[in-house]
Design an enzyme around this catalytic site. Structure first.
Site, short mmCIF file in Angstrom:
data_model
loop_
_atom_site.label_atom_id
_atom_site.label_comp_id
_atom_site.label_asym_id
_atom_site.label_seq_id
_atom_site.Cartn_x
_atom_site.Cartn_y
_atom_site.Cartn_z
N TYR A 32 -11.27 -4.34 4.87
CA TYR A 32 -10.76 -2.99 5.08
C TYR A 32 -11.18 -2.16 3.88
CZ TYR A 32 -8.11 1.04 6.24
OH TYR A 32 -7.80 2.33 6.56
N ARG A 70 8.85 6.54 -4.13
CA ARG A 70 8.99 7.50 -5.24
C ARG A 70 10.39 8.07 -5.31
NH1 ARG A 70 4.56 10.67 -2.97
NH2 ARG A 70 2.66 9.65 -3.68
N ARG A 72 1.20 6.47 16.61
CA ARG A 72 1.26 7.82 16.05
C ARG A 72 0.54 8.82 16.93
NH1 ARG A 72 -2.27 6.56 10.52
NH2 ARG A 72 -3.96 5.50 11.57
N GLU A 120 -2.22 7.32 19.58
CA GLU A 120 -2.91 6.15 19.05
C GLU A 120 -2.14 4.88 19.43
OE1 GLU A 120 -4.36 6.94 15.07
OE2 GLU A 120 -4.14 4.83 14.57
N ARG A 179 -8.23 -6.04 14.91
CA ARG A 179 -7.20 -5.33 15.65
C ARG A 179 -7.88 -4.07 16.18
NH1 ARG A 179 -2.74 -6.60 18.21
NH2 ARG A 179 -1.33 -4.86 18.31
N ARG A 233 0.81 -1.23 0.00
CA ARG A 233 0.00 0.00 0.00
C ARG A 233 0.84 1.27 0.00
NH1 ARG A 233 -5.15 -0.31 3.47
NH2 ARG A 233 -4.47 1.74 4.08
N ASP A 239 -11.66 1.50 2.34
CA ASP A 239 -11.49 2.95 2.46
C ASP A 239 -12.83 3.61 2.16
OD1 ASP A 239 -8.90 3.61 3.31
OD2 ASP A 239 -8.06 3.11 1.35
P1 FAD Z 1 -19.06 1.93 10.13
O1 FAD Z 1 -18.61 3.32 10.06
O2 FAD Z 1 -18.40 1.01 11.11
O3 FAD Z 1 -20.65 1.93 10.42
C1 FAD Z 1 -21.36 0.83 10.92
C2 FAD Z 1 -22.35 1.37 11.93
O4 FAD Z 1 -23.24 0.34 12.33
C3 FAD Z 1 -21.69 1.89 13.20
O5 FAD Z 1 -22.11 3.21 13.46
C4 FAD Z 1 -22.18 0.92 14.27
O6 FAD Z 1 -22.33 1.52 15.55
C5 FAD Z 1 -23.51 0.49 13.70
N1 FAD Z 1 -23.98 -0.80 14.23
C6 FAD Z 1 -23.28 -1.96 14.29
N2 FAD Z 1 -24.04 -2.93 14.85
C7 FAD Z 1 -25.26 -2.36 15.12
C8 FAD Z 1 -26.45 -2.86 15.71
N3 FAD Z 1 -26.57 -4.13 16.15
N4 FAD Z 1 -27.49 -2.01 15.85
C9 FAD Z 1 -27.41 -0.71 15.45
N5 FAD Z 1 -26.29 -0.20 14.89
C10 FAD Z 1 -25.23 -1.02 14.73
N6 FAD Z 1 -10.88 5.35 5.02
C11 FAD Z 1 -10.38 6.30 4.20
O7 FAD Z 1 -10.83 6.44 3.06
N7 FAD Z 1 -9.39 7.15 4.63
C12 FAD Z 1 -8.84 7.07 5.88
O8 FAD Z 1 -7.94 7.85 6.22
C13 FAD Z 1 -9.34 6.05 6.76
N8 FAD Z 1 -8.83 5.92 7.99
C14 FAD Z 1 -9.30 4.93 8.80
C15 FAD Z 1 -8.73 4.79 10.07
C16 FAD Z 1 -9.17 3.79 10.92
C17 FAD Z 1 -8.56 3.65 12.30
C18 FAD Z 1 -10.17 2.88 10.48
C19 FAD Z 1 -10.63 1.75 11.36
C20 FAD Z 1 -10.75 3.02 9.23
C21 FAD Z 1 -10.33 4.04 8.38
N9 FAD Z 1 -10.90 4.23 7.12
C22 FAD Z 1 -10.39 5.20 6.28
C23 FAD Z 1 -12.04 3.40 6.66
C24 FAD Z 1 -13.43 4.04 6.99
O9 FAD Z 1 -13.54 4.19 8.38
C25 FAD Z 1 -14.55 3.14 6.43
O10 FAD Z 1 -14.47 3.11 5.03
C26 FAD Z 1 -15.98 3.58 6.80
O11 FAD Z 1 -16.09 4.00 8.12
C27 FAD Z 1 -16.92 2.42 6.55
O12 FAD Z 1 -18.27 2.77 6.83
P2 FAD Z 1 -19.33 1.67 7.23
O13 FAD Z 1 -20.66 2.36 7.22
O14 FAD Z 1 -19.17 0.46 6.40
O15 FAD Z 1 -18.94 1.20 8.72
N1 UDP Z 2 3.88 1.53 7.53
C1 UDP Z 2 5.15 1.57 8.05
N2 UDP Z 2 5.63 2.74 8.55
C2 UDP Z 2 4.90 3.87 8.58
C3 UDP Z 2 3.59 3.84 8.03
C4 UDP Z 2 3.11 2.65 7.52
O1 UDP Z 2 5.84 0.56 8.05
O2 UDP Z 2 5.38 4.90 9.07
C5 UDP Z 2 3.39 0.23 7.01
C6 UDP Z 2 2.68 -0.59 8.08
O3 UDP Z 2 3.01 -1.95 7.83
C7 UDP Z 2 1.22 -0.36 7.81
C8 UDP Z 2 1.22 -0.25 6.28
O4 UDP Z 2 2.45 0.41 5.97
O5 UDP Z 2 0.44 -1.42 8.26
C9 UDP Z 2 0.05 0.54 5.72
O6 UDP Z 2 0.09 1.85 6.24
P1 UDP Z 2 -1.10 2.85 6.09
O7 UDP Z 2 -0.71 4.14 6.70
O8 UDP Z 2 -1.55 2.82 4.68
O9 UDP Z 2 -2.19 2.12 6.97
P2 UDP Z 2 -3.46 2.63 7.77
O10 UDP Z 2 -2.95 2.97 9.13
O11 UDP Z 2 -4.04 3.78 7.01
O12 UDP Z 2 -4.29 1.42 7.74
#
Ligand code: FAD
Ligand code: UDP
Length: 366
Positions: free
Chosen positions: A347, A175, A279, A299, A248, A171, A349
């Site tokens: 996972y 560059r 981070r 975090e 996780r 991922r 996005d």
């Molecule tokens: P969710 O947002 O999880 O929505 C599901 C909802 O269902 C929740 O509100 C939950 O409470 C509800 N629910 C579950 N069970 C029940 C139940 N029994 N009754 C009622 N409600 C319920 N994507 C990016 O593009 N860029 C990023 O930088 C990025 N960073 C991320 C960082 C982290 C730490 C994580 C975990 C994800 C990240 N993502 C990112 C991904 C992004 O969060 C997801 O694409 C998005 O939130 C998915 O939406 P969803 O509706 O599928 O799930």
């Molecule tokens: N990664 C790393 N060093 C960094 C940032 C990321 O080795 O400083 C690696 C790590 O294995 C991570 C993967 O790159 O799981 C993907 O990183 P990204 O930031 O895309 O993951 P996110 O936290 O958004 O899921």
């Protein structure tokens, strides 16, 4: 029945579906077990700063359709993600680019950088990388692996890099230009008024009940609508009868500081093994904030157990196989659609979440 669709979960996936189905004339009810809408992209406001409560979220995509879609609802800023890595006090630009190579070795040209990487690869090259460690060394050499990848990855996943699959590291861009943009996608930004506002716009005029867990009163909620869209964990839907899917977990320690600027950047990764957190996020910098105060979140990546908030799916063979079995069960239920990042155990996005919801809705409204 009061509604055509009951949508369980007010995250991005459920909200896009609710919006599109309502637009097509369907009556929708959203229920959400948390005390707020938005799922994991929820942002809340403090002193004019949008706090990314469930982790940093940057919208980035190469899908123009999806970009145009979200821009119909809210205005995005021109934030470009450029994290800094801190390795025992040494600072490096990410992703791996000419700035990083200069900071690491003093390499001033692409040729100098390639030569150093080439030499380190030759000394450690593996024909077919079987794990993340071998893949990373093949890609960027030993120095970068040891200082910027090994510690961070082992903290994030709680496992050694030689036990992790190679694909995780694919991922990250590498560059040979001086370009600190973390993503290669042409469209990137953050909603100026926060992500919660995007959700509010999507579900404007749609009935929503928060603090309502579908699984606690399933029969009642099923009686309210002809069809169910469920966006929670798929194993919970089936009472974990085939087993539990693993995740996780991320834990945030959020601090409110009476200073204007803590670290000068939205994201600083701590890539050494001894710092316990992965981070620090300084939320105001996602929106170029000029407020007199600031909020930061440390975090920590931790082991997950049932009952904890699910963050990253562990998409290894065992869990993927269990998911396939649950999916087969879901496919036998004609009036239920299980989707989103928890429903599909993927996972996703945000752009992929929107694209999946838009494609799903097509089959629902034919
Ligand atoms: P969710 O947002 O999880 O929505 C599901 C909802 O269902 C929740 O509100 C939950 O409470 C509800 N629910 C579950 N069970 C029940 C139940 N029994 N009754 C009622 N409600 C319920 N994507 C990016 O593009 N860029 C990023 O930088 C990025 N960073 C991320 C960082 C982290 C730490 C994580 C975990 C994800 C990240 N993502 C990112 C991904 C992004 O969060 C997801 O694409 C998005 O939130 C998915 O939406 P969803 O509706 O599928 O799930
Ligand atoms: N990664 C790393 N060093 C960094 C940032 C990321 O080795 O400083 C690696 C790590 O294995 C991570 C993967 O790159 O799981 C993907 O990183 P990204 O930031 O895309 O993951 P996110 O936290 O958004 O899921």
């Amino acid at each position: 029945m009061m509604y055509d669709y009951l949508i369980v979960g007010s995250g991005l996936y459920g909200s896009v579906l609710a919006h599109e189905l309502t637009k097509a004339g369907k009556r929708c009810l959203i229920i959400e077990k948390r005390n707020h809408i938005g799922g994991n992209i929820y942002t809340r406001e403090w002193e004019g700063i949008h706090i990314h409560q469930y982790g940093a979220h940057i919208f980035h995509t190469d899908n123009k359709l999806v970009w145009d879609y979200v821009n119909e609802f809210v205005e995005f800023n021109n934030y470009v993600n450029s994290p800094i890595a801190n390795y025992n006090g040494e600072l490096y630009n990410l992703p791996f680019n000419m700035n990083t190579f200069y900071q690491m070795w003093g390499a001033k040209t692409p040729d100098e950088a390639r030569e150093i990487i080439e030499k380190q690869r030759k000394d450690n090259f593996t024909d077919e990388p079987k794990n993340l460690k071998e893949q990373a060394i093949n890609l960027v050499g030993k120095d970068i692996f040891e200082k910027l990848i090994e510690g961070y990855t082992e903290k994030q996943w709680g496992r050694s890099c030689s036990e992790l699959p190679a694909f995780i590291i694919k991922r990250l861009p590498v560059r040979f230009t001086f370009n600190n943009n973390y993503f290669n996608h042409p469209y990137q930004g953050i909603p100026k008024k926060g992500y919660t506002y995007l959700i509010e716009k999507l579900i404007e005029n749609i009935d929503v009940k928060t603090n309502t867990d579908y699984l606690e009163n399933r029969d009642y909620w099923n009686s309210q609508a002809s069809k169910i869209i469920y966006t929670g964990p798929i194993d919970a839907f089936f009472d974990y009868k085939l087993g539990t899917l693993e995740y996780r977990k991320v834990r945030f320690d959020t601090q409110y500081l009476d200073i204007p600027n803590f670290q000068g950047n939205a994201v600083v990764n701590y890539t050494d093994k001894s710092t316990p957190y992965t981070r620090i996020i300084e939320h105001k910098h996602f929106n170029f904030g000029q407020q007199p105060k600031t909020v930061i979140s440390y975090e920590y990546s931790e082991e997950w157990s049932l009952g904890d908030e699910p963050y990253y799916p562990i998409n290894d063979t065992k869990n993927n196989e269990l998911y396939r079995q649950y999916k087969a069960l879901a496919d036998t239920l004609p009036d239920v659609h299980i989707g989103g990042r928890l429903g599909e155990y993927r996972y996703y996005d945000m752009d992929k979440t929107v694209a999946a919801a838009l494609s799903q809705v097509e089959s629902m409204i034919d």
